[in-house]
Enzyme design. Structure first.
Site, PDB file in Angstrom:
ATOM      1  N   GLY A  43      -4.660 -38.175  74.795  1.00 22.45           N
ATOM      2  CA  GLY A  43      -4.337 -36.641  74.509  1.00 22.45           C
ATOM      3  C   GLY A  43      -5.352 -35.791  74.132  1.00 22.45           C
ATOM      4  N   GLU A  98      -7.391 -35.577  66.907  1.00 21.40           N
ATOM      5  CA  GLU A  98      -6.235 -36.172  67.571  1.00 21.40           C
ATOM      6  C   GLU A  98      -5.947 -34.639  68.338  1.00 21.40           C
ATOM      7  OE1 GLU A  98      -4.516 -37.707  69.155  1.00 21.40           O
ATOM      8  OE2 GLU A  98      -2.915 -38.772  67.898  1.00 21.40           O
ATOM      9  N   ASP A  99      -4.846 -34.993  69.171  1.00 24.05           N
ATOM     10  CA  ASP A  99      -4.233 -33.504  70.017  1.00 24.05           C
ATOM     11  C   ASP A  99      -3.125 -33.072  69.039  1.00 24.05           C
ATOM     12  OD1 ASP A  99      -2.641 -35.806  70.424  1.00 24.05           O
ATOM     13  OD2 ASP A  99      -2.335 -35.417  72.329  1.00 24.05           O
ATOM     14  N   ASP A 102       2.711 -35.867  64.908  1.00 25.83           N
ATOM     15  CA  ASP A 102       4.222 -35.759  65.035  1.00 25.83           C
ATOM     16  C   ASP A 102       4.747 -36.397  63.670  1.00 25.83           C
ATOM     17  OD1 ASP A 102       6.449 -34.727  66.657  1.00 25.83           O
ATOM     18  OD2 ASP A 102       6.638 -36.844  67.220  1.00 25.83           O
ATOM     19  N   LYS A 130       3.031 -30.887  63.707  1.00 28.13           N
ATOM     20  CA  LYS A 130       4.629 -30.610  63.678  1.00 28.13           C
ATOM     21  C   LYS A 130       4.896 -31.356  62.286  1.00 28.13           C
ATOM     22  CE  LYS A 130       5.533 -31.763  68.651  1.00 28.13           C
ATOM     23  NZ  LYS A 130       6.474 -32.613  69.337  1.00 28.13           N
ATOM     24  N   ARG A 164      -1.535 -32.330  81.758  1.00 28.83           N
ATOM     25  CA  ARG A 164      -2.954 -32.443  80.914  1.00 28.83           C
ATOM     26  C   ARG A 164      -3.882 -31.470  81.239  1.00 28.83           C
ATOM     27  NH1 ARG A 164      -2.504 -37.093  77.515  1.00 28.83           N
ATOM     28  NH2 ARG A 164      -1.797 -39.130  78.671  1.00 28.83           N
TER      29      ARG A 164
HETATM   30  P1  IMP Z   1       2.873 -39.598  65.958  1.00 29.57           P
HETATM   31  O1  IMP Z   1       2.809 -41.090  65.849  1.00 29.57           O
HETATM   32  O2  IMP Z   1       4.422 -39.381  66.147  1.00 29.57           O
HETATM   33  O3  IMP Z   1       2.448 -38.674  65.056  1.00 29.57           O
HETATM   34  O4  IMP Z   1       2.653 -39.155  67.528  1.00 29.57           O
HETATM   35  C1  IMP Z   1       1.341 -38.695  67.789  1.00 29.57           C
HETATM   36  C2  IMP Z   1       1.287 -38.865  69.521  1.00 29.57           C
HETATM   37  O5  IMP Z   1       2.480 -38.373  70.111  1.00 29.57           O
HETATM   38  C3  IMP Z   1       0.286 -37.571  69.566  1.00 29.57           C
HETATM   39  O6  IMP Z   1      -1.240 -38.391  69.899  1.00 29.57           O
HETATM   40  C4  IMP Z   1       0.812 -37.224  71.147  1.00 29.57           C
HETATM   41  O7  IMP Z   1       0.050 -38.272  72.241  1.00 29.57           O
HETATM   42  C5  IMP Z   1       2.215 -37.580  71.304  1.00 29.57           C
HETATM   43  N1  IMP Z   1       2.919 -36.483  71.161  1.00 29.57           N
HETATM   44  C6  IMP Z   1       3.742 -35.955  69.922  1.00 29.57           C
HETATM   45  N2  IMP Z   1       4.285 -34.806  70.074  1.00 29.57           N
HETATM   46  C7  IMP Z   1       3.762 -34.507  71.294  1.00 29.57           C
HETATM   47  C8  IMP Z   1       3.984 -33.145  72.060  1.00 29.57           C
HETATM   48  O8  IMP Z   1       4.751 -32.115  71.683  1.00 29.57           O
HETATM   49  N3  IMP Z   1       3.624 -33.243  73.355  1.00 29.57           N
HETATM   50  C9  IMP Z   1       2.745 -34.149  73.906  1.00 29.57           C
HETATM   51  N4  IMP Z   1       2.472 -35.299  73.115  1.00 29.57           N
HETATM   52  C10 IMP Z   1       2.924 -35.380  71.955  1.00 29.57           C
HETATM   53 MG    MG Z   2      -2.287 -38.569  71.604  1.00 34.90          MG
END
Ligand code: IMP
Ligand code: MG
Length: 178
Positions: A43, A98-99, A102, A130, A164
């Protein structure tokens, strides 16, 4: 592809501004440090390239590929390392690129992982955040923009590996994944 997008959240010009201002802050903070930028694949690959070009400090670049998502839009909570770092990071000042953050599961795992590899410091630079979705408390020093609980794609971010290559960031139509 554009027809699958509900609306554009950030244009490519707006993203450009965000990336430049993040790079400026990083340059100020890492003057006397031994900086290694570590991009989380896949990402972050476009953000990583643009951020790296805007950073003027001497630095190394590395990538790690971890996965916590299947083909869905929800984190599974389990993190697998698919491709590890190429070089040791002992005594280095690591900046994770990081992109989007979440739940925080991925970055909380990465923080512990890089600290265990004896990095001197570990900080996070994420383009999007987020906050309403956070499950793990993790300190994020550099944030491009906070967003509501939308599933976004473009500028490196995917849904099931597509979208992407969009130059902007938009909200995916729920009909695409429901
Ligand atoms: P986390 O471990 O839940 O914080 O997830 C982080 C990863 O989930 C990011 O690196 C993204 O690859 C993916 N991700 C979370 N939200 C989104 C979104 O809205 N669009 C696309 N990828 C997302
Ligand atoms: Mg990611």
């Amino acid at each position: 592809m554009d027809k699958d997008i509900e609306c554009i959240l950030f244009t490519s010009e707006q993203i450009d501004e965000m990336v430049k201002s993040l790079a400026k802050r990083v340059d100020e903070d890492y003057k006397d440090k031994d900086l290694v930028l570590i991009g989380l694949l896949k990402g972050s690959f476009i953000f990583m390239a643009d951020l790296t070009k805007s950073i003027k400090s001497k630095c190394k670049v590395d990538f790690i590929d971890v996965s916590s998502y299947g083909a869905g839009t929800e984190s599974t909570g389990r993190i697998n390392i698919i491709k590890d770092l190429s070089d040791p990071i002992e005594n280095k000042d690591v900046l994770i690129v990081e992109d989007i953050i979440d739940s925080g599961n991925t970055l909380s795992f990465m923080m512990d992982y890089f600290k265990a590899k004896k990095a001197r410091s570990v900080e996070i630079c994420t383009l999007f955040n987020k906050p309403s979705r956070r499950e793990k408390d993790v300190y994020v020093k550099y944030i491009g923009a906070d967003i509501e609980d939308y599933f976004i794609v473009g500028y490196g971010l995917d849904y099931a590996e597509y979208y992407r290559n969009l130059p902007y960031v938009g909200i995916l139509k729920p009909s695409v994944y429901s």
